[in-house]
Design an enzyme around this catalytic site. Sequence first.
Site, PDB file in Angstrom:
ATOM      1  N   HIS A  22      37.665  27.084  12.169  1.00  0.00           N
ATOM      2  CA  HIS A  22      36.741  28.134  12.776  1.00  0.00           C
ATOM      3  C   HIS A  22      36.843  28.154  14.239  1.00  0.00           C
ATOM      4  CE1 HIS A  22      34.950  26.193   8.908  1.00  0.00           C
ATOM      5  NE2 HIS A  22      34.872  27.463   8.651  1.00  0.00           N
ATOM      6  N   GLN A  41      41.659  35.967  -0.206  1.00  0.00           N
ATOM      7  CA  GLN A  41      40.380  36.570   0.415  1.00  0.00           C
ATOM      8  C   GLN A  41      40.639  37.620   1.589  1.00  0.00           C
ATOM      9  OE1 GLN A  41      36.635  34.348   1.272  1.00  0.00           O
ATOM     10  NE2 GLN A  41      37.374  34.162   3.311  1.00  0.00           N
TER      11      GLN A  41
HETATM   12  O1  PAF Z   1      35.849  31.938   3.850  1.00  0.00           O
HETATM   13  C1  PAF Z   1      34.581  31.924   3.932  1.00  0.00           C
HETATM   14  O2  PAF Z   1      34.129  30.839   4.449  1.00  0.00           O
HETATM   15  C2  PAF Z   1      33.681  32.373   3.035  1.00  0.00           C
HETATM   16  O3  PAF Z   1      34.194  32.993   1.502  1.00  0.00           O
HETATM   17  C3  PAF Z   1      32.639  33.750   3.764  1.00  0.00           C
HETATM   18  C4  PAF Z   1      33.872  34.828   4.175  1.00  0.00           C
HETATM   19  C5  PAF Z   1      32.109  33.180   4.876  1.00  0.00           C
HETATM   20  C6  PAF Z   1      31.597  34.435   2.787  1.00  0.00           C
HETATM   21  O4  PAF Z   1      31.035  33.589   2.172  1.00  0.00           O
END
Ligand code: PAF
Length: 296
Positions: free
Chosen positions: A38, A154
């Site tokens: 992150h 995703q």
């Molecule tokens: O990747 C994540 O942490 C989650 O899928 C997200 C994109 C924050 C959506 O809740």
Amino acid sequence: MRVVRTIEQLREALEYMRQGGHTPIGFVPTMGYLHEGHASLLRRAGEMSSTVVMSIFVNPLQFGPNEDFSSYPRDEQRDLELAEREGADIVFIPGVEEMYPQPIRTQVSVSSLTTQLCGASRPGHFDGVTTVVSKLFNMVQPDYAFFGLKDAQQVAVLRRMVADLNMNVEIVACPIIREGDGLALSSRNVYLSAEERSQALVLSRSLREVRQAMEEGKVRTVEDARKLLVSVISASPLAVIDYAEILTFPGLETLDGASLLSDADGEIIIALAVKFGRTRLIDNNVFNPKEVATLV
Ligand code: PAF
């Protein structure tokens, strides 16, 4: 750094930044329990934007009934320290009531790209992701949104959603961040026992070994690559394979097993989901086989 918990406060904070000319706006949506992965998204956001917004919201909509929504790790204090250190300007931490004040009757759903890999093992998961990300995009209206490639499916799904619905945001995909020993960073790594963690190294090792076998010309077809992947992972007694697939990327289409890797048009993904005890880990490698000299 401003911490806001309601949509109204978020809009006010954003308005203040926009009026001060602090654009473009970069957005890093997260579910908290932040780690170096992150942090790398926040740093990239800081390079590309004048205002960096991070959201922390464990989204119930993307968890199945038997998944870890209630036990998902949370540590707001630590998250805020990391966010501040890495240059976030606004951190949005809504509660479930704020995000879903009434039962949701509208969902955003991307078809086809969500039926395989994690979509097959976690039915409804991607509808939850695309719905919450659409809501967050409407609230933040960012110019850029940053996502890690560890969740490559995703990224593919969100890019398609943005293109199909003409959303005015650019999805920026950022590289997977790994521990020194190769384990891809994940908030769920905390669930692993010492033994599970040591065996979980087989994910990155299997990806490296397949890649090396391709480079040495020992593996040329999709089926051979998949067999090697499965045999390396299966040598770890605690590993239970959910999937080990080789597909096109970002289309996520099946490749015929007998076909040569070099016949793939564009990039491919080697994607893994493997369970160690109750913890399900994912990892992947996205690359263009035409860039592996021995395959062409
Ligand atoms: O990747 C994540 O942490 C989650 O899928 C997200 C994109 C924050 C959506 O809740």
